[in-house]
Design an enzyme around this catalytic site. Structure first.
Site, PDB file in Angstrom:
ATOM      1  N   CYS A 154      -4.848  -0.797  11.163  1.00 25.67           N
ATOM      2  CA  CYS A 154      -5.373  -0.968   9.803  1.00 25.67           C
ATOM      3  C   CYS A 154      -5.938  -2.378   9.589  1.00 25.67           C
ATOM      4  CB  CYS A 154      -4.268  -0.759   8.771  1.00 25.67           C
ATOM      5  SG  CYS A 154      -3.270   0.715   9.029  1.00 25.67           S
ATOM      6  N   ASP A 155      -5.202  -3.388  10.033  1.00 27.88           N
ATOM      7  CA  ASP A 155      -5.494  -4.741   9.549  1.00 27.88           C
ATOM      8  C   ASP A 155      -5.930  -5.753  10.616  1.00 27.88           C
ATOM      9  OD1 ASP A 155      -4.862  -3.863   7.013  1.00 27.88           O
ATOM     10  OD2 ASP A 155      -2.743  -4.324   7.239  1.00 27.88           O
ATOM     11  N   CYS A 162       0.612  -2.760  10.331  1.00 29.73           N
ATOM     12  CA  CYS A 162      -0.251  -1.779  10.997  1.00 29.73           C
ATOM     13  C   CYS A 162      -1.453  -2.507  11.590  1.00 29.73           C
ATOM     14  CB  CYS A 162      -0.698  -0.725   9.971  1.00 29.73           C
ATOM     15  SG  CYS A 162      -1.960   0.394  10.579  1.00 29.73           S
TER      16      CYS A 162
HETATM   17  C1  LIG Z   1       0.606  -2.616   4.163  1.00 30.69           C
HETATM   18  C2  LIG Z   1      -0.007  -1.349   4.699  1.00 30.69           C
HETATM   19  C3  LIG Z   1      -1.356  -1.339   5.059  1.00 30.69           C
HETATM   20  C4  LIG Z   1      -1.958  -0.177   5.523  1.00 30.69           C
HETATM   21  N1  LIG Z   1      -3.282  -0.198   5.816  1.00 30.69           N
HETATM   22  C5  LIG Z   1      -3.885   0.953   6.214  1.00 30.69           C
HETATM   23  C6  LIG Z   1      -5.278   0.975   6.508  1.00 30.69           C
HETATM   24  O1  LIG Z   1      -5.969  -0.033   6.387  1.00 30.69           O
HETATM   25  N2  LIG Z   1      -5.817   2.149   6.923  1.00 30.69           N
HETATM   26  C7  LIG Z   1      -5.096   3.286   7.104  1.00 30.69           C
HETATM   27  O2  LIG Z   1      -5.637   4.336   7.461  1.00 30.69           O
HETATM   28  N3  LIG Z   1      -3.760   3.282   6.846  1.00 30.69           N
HETATM   29  C8  LIG Z   1      -3.147   2.156   6.410  1.00 30.69           C
HETATM   30  N4  LIG Z   1      -1.787   2.145   6.192  1.00 30.69           N
HETATM   31  C9  LIG Z   1      -1.033   3.374   6.447  1.00 30.69           C
HETATM   32  C10 LIG Z   1      -1.288   4.390   5.336  1.00 30.69           C
HETATM   33  O3  LIG Z   1      -1.101   3.767   4.080  1.00 30.69           O
HETATM   34  C11 LIG Z   1      -0.343   5.567   5.510  1.00 30.69           C
HETATM   35  O4  LIG Z   1      -0.564   6.144   6.782  1.00 30.69           O
HETATM   36  C12 LIG Z   1      -0.568   6.618   4.438  1.00 30.69           C
HETATM   37  O5  LIG Z   1      -0.420   6.080   3.141  1.00 30.69           O
HETATM   38  C13 LIG Z   1       0.404   7.773   4.635  1.00 30.69           C
HETATM   39  O6  LIG Z   1       0.213   8.684   3.597  1.00 30.69           O
HETATM   40  P1  LIG Z   1       1.354   9.696   3.147  1.00 30.69           P
HETATM   41  O7  LIG Z   1       0.800  10.403   1.985  1.00 30.69           O
HETATM   42  O8  LIG Z   1       1.814  10.477   4.306  1.00 30.69           O
HETATM   43  O9  LIG Z   1       2.602   8.794   2.742  1.00 30.69           O
HETATM   44  P2  LIG Z   1       2.728   7.554   1.769  1.00 30.69           P
HETATM   45  O10 LIG Z   1       1.439   6.922   1.484  1.00 30.69           O
HETATM   46  O11 LIG Z   1       3.798   6.720   2.376  1.00 30.69           O
HETATM   47  O12 LIG Z   1       3.242   8.188   0.405  1.00 30.69           O
HETATM   48  C14 LIG Z   1       4.507   8.763   0.331  1.00 30.69           C
HETATM   49  C15 LIG Z   1       4.974   8.683  -1.104  1.00 30.69           C
HETATM   50  O13 LIG Z   1       6.161   9.455  -1.236  1.00 30.69           O
HETATM   51  C16 LIG Z   1       7.010   8.786  -2.135  1.00 30.69           C
HETATM   52  N5  LIG Z   1       8.381   9.242  -1.893  1.00 30.69           N
HETATM   53  C17 LIG Z   1       9.150   9.023  -0.800  1.00 30.69           C
HETATM   54  N6  LIG Z   1      10.340   9.603  -0.948  1.00 30.69           N
HETATM   55  C18 LIG Z   1      10.337  10.190  -2.173  1.00 30.69           C
HETATM   56  C19 LIG Z   1      11.302  10.923  -2.911  1.00 30.69           C
HETATM   57  N7  LIG Z   1      12.507  11.203  -2.404  1.00 30.69           N
HETATM   58  N8  LIG Z   1      10.970  11.347  -4.150  1.00 30.69           N
HETATM   59  C20 LIG Z   1       9.745  11.090  -4.670  1.00 30.69           C
HETATM   60  N9  LIG Z   1       8.794  10.390  -4.016  1.00 30.69           N
HETATM   61  C21 LIG Z   1       9.091   9.959  -2.776  1.00 30.69           C
HETATM   62  C22 LIG Z   1       6.815   7.324  -1.804  1.00 30.69           C
HETATM   63  O14 LIG Z   1       7.190   6.511  -2.914  1.00 30.69           O
HETATM   64  C23 LIG Z   1       5.318   7.278  -1.537  1.00 30.69           C
HETATM   65  O15 LIG Z   1       4.593   6.965  -2.704  1.00 30.69           O
HETATM   66  C24 LIG Z   1      -1.174   1.003   5.691  1.00 30.69           C
HETATM   67  C25 LIG Z   1       0.185   0.992   5.333  1.00 30.69           C
HETATM   68  C26 LIG Z   1       0.764  -0.164   4.837  1.00 30.69           C
HETATM   69  C27 LIG Z   1       2.226  -0.154   4.445  1.00 30.69           C
END
Ligand SMILES: Cc1cc2nc3c(=O)[nH]c(=O)nc-3n(C[C@H](O)[C@H](O)[C@H](O)COP(=O)(O)OP(=O)(O)OC[C@H]3O[C@@H](n4cnc5c(N)ncnc54)[C@H](O)[C@@H]3O)c2cc1C
Length: 415
Positions: free
Chosen positions: A224-225, A221
């Site tokens: 983000c980074d 991303c």
């Molecule tokens: C390496 C990295 C760095 C990042 N840095 C930044 C940053 O600096 N700033 C920023 O704003 N964003 C950053 N992001 C993006 C940010 O982390 C995501 O946009 C955000 O976490 C999305 O939130 P979410 O709750 O939609 O999903 P997620 O955080 O992806 O959480 C979804 C969760 O659902 C769980 N899940 C999936 N399928 C199932 C299932 N069938 N049963 C049970 N659980 C399940 C997964 O295990 C996960 O824990 C980064 C992402 C990554 C990978």
């Protein structure tokens, strides 16, 4: 092997080793890792405990017990993680404990909505595995992903959210006014409403070293980074629109951006290609793939291979950004809720899907911005929409009293 740590014996190529490492990492459980291809004692050890066979992963626990090729469920039981919820029926079940899921859960629970969060990995989602979140409002110095996840979890639990970690949701179905969520261990939990907050997965290259340096030189991303690479040289991997657009964004920070493209040209749109080609800070290398990431806790070099000649060479960018696509974690609801052609969930303006009572928020939703702050915002908006959805249900239907909860079996799944 120390007597206080878990020790995993594995190899670089072993898929089950990667899965087990990911599981332990997500649960933030420390372990020693022995690559048996480079450790004769380790190899001898696994042969001894496996009747002469070389089976990986072989995992030794501090009490001396050994699990060979364990599933995540077996690991969870061994580690004493809670894999069953306290009750069978909740007002709201949130699937996924990233910023979207946990924000929704704490908003809902704070308003008295009985909420269960089901999470297959570690609490905190992608945000929790990020080395550092620098752009989440309220943290002027930035915050480590682990601390951010711990804080979110503590806040949700303060309002009474129940969190079931290390349990995967494998399906949902509607049963009259109820919704039912199935879990990988065959369990079923009923609720009035479901929030799908399962995020998406950045597609990885699947080459050695990649998993080891995520957040420590390997990124997915740029928004983000990129600021970590001010005046440094970076490598971008990918040839599509996102690789091109993110490279242009990276030039605001990096002194030089090299794009590694597998084919003989970028597949991005003409407009993006022209912008890339005319940017003096960007170089495009065609017909190359990444073979390996190398380092020592942090990325130090990248091995590229020319796909025409097979020639390998090592380069030393300060960081690598991989843009080879995003896959939504929505396979388990396919056919139950409408998605776009890539599998991202479609919702109305109130974040409800086409299935009544099933909502979606965050990165798994079509049109999301893939940012932690917007995922949290969508989680809050979804919780408010769910509250509105539950109000007439609560007054028009006999709500199950807490005493009944968990005693009434749910009906068998529809086909
Ligand atoms: C390496 C990295 C760095 C990042 N840095 C930044 C940053 O600096 N700033 C920023 O704003 N964003 C950053 N992001 C993006 C940010 O982390 C995501 O946009 C955000 O976490 C999305 O939130 P979410 O709750 O939609 O999903 P997620 O955080 O992806 O959480 C979804 C969760 O659902 C769980 N899940 C999936 N399928 C199932 C299932 N069938 N049963 C049970 N659980 C399940 C997964 O295990 C996960 O824990 C980064 C992402 C990554 C990978």
């Amino acid at each position: 092997m120390t007597d206080t740590m878990i020790t995993m014996y594995g190899t670089l190529w072993c898929g089950d080793c990667k899965r087990a490492k990911k599981f332990l990492g997500e649960q933030r459980i420390q372990y020693d890792y022995v690559d048996v291809e480079h450790d004769a004692d380790g190899l001898a050890f696994i042969e001894r405990v496996n009747s002469g066979k070389q089976i990986v992963p072989t995992i030794v626990f501090p009490d001396g017990s050994i699990l060979v090729e364990p599933s995540n469920a077996e690991l969870a039981v061994k580690l004493g993680l809670t894999t069953a919820a306290k009750r069978q029926f909740y007002d709201l079940i949130v699937v996924g404990s990233g910023p979207a899921g946990l924000t929704a859960a704490l908003y809902a629970a704070r308003e008295g909505i009985e909420t269960l969060v089901i999470e297959q990995g570690g609490v905190g989602g992608q945000a929790g595995i990020t080395e550092r979140l620098d752009n989440f409002p309220g943290f002027p110095e930035g915050v480590s992903g682990a601390e951010f996840a711990d804080r979110l979890r503590a806040q949700a639990e303060r309002f009474g959210v129940e969190i079931l970690a290390a349990q995967e949701a494998t399906g949902i179905r509607m049963d009259g006014d109820y919704c039912v969520v199935r879990t990988a261990d065959g369990g079923e939990y009923g609720c009035w409403a479901i929030l799908l907050a399962t995020g998406s997965t950045y597609r990885r290259l699947g080459v050695p070293g990649e998993d080891d340096f995520i957040g420590a030189g390997v990124h997915f991303c740029a928004t983000c980074d990129a600021p970590f690479y001010r005046d440094k040289e970076v490598l971008v991997v990918g040839g599509g629109n996102s690789a091109g657009e993110e490279s242009i964004f990276l030039t605001k920070f990096a002194s030089k951006v090299t794009i590694a493209v597998r084919g003989d040209r970028m597949k991005a749109s003409q407009v993006v290609r022209e912008s890339v080609e005319s940017d003096p800070k960007i170089d495009v290398l065609t017909d190359v793939v990444v073979d390996e990431f190398r380092g020592d806790g942090r990325l130090r070099s990248v091995v590229l291979r020319d796909t025409r000649t097979g020639e390998r060479r090592e380069i030393t960018p300060a960081g690598v950004f991989v843009f080879v696509g995003l896959t939504p974690n929505t396979g388990f609801v396919r056919g139950k809720v409408a998605t776009d052609e890539r599998g991202f969930i479609l919702t109305d303006a109130g974040l409800q899907t086409n299935a009544p009572g099933v909502f979606a928020a965050g990165d798994c939703r079509a049109g999301s911005t893939n940012q932690a702050a917007s995922a949290a915002g969508e989680g809050a908006a979804a919780a408010l929409a769910i509250r509105r959805y539950l109000e007439p249900l609560a007054s028009g239907l006999p709500r199950r009293a807490s005493a009944e909860v968990g005693t009434e079996p749910l009906t068998a799944p529809a086909a």
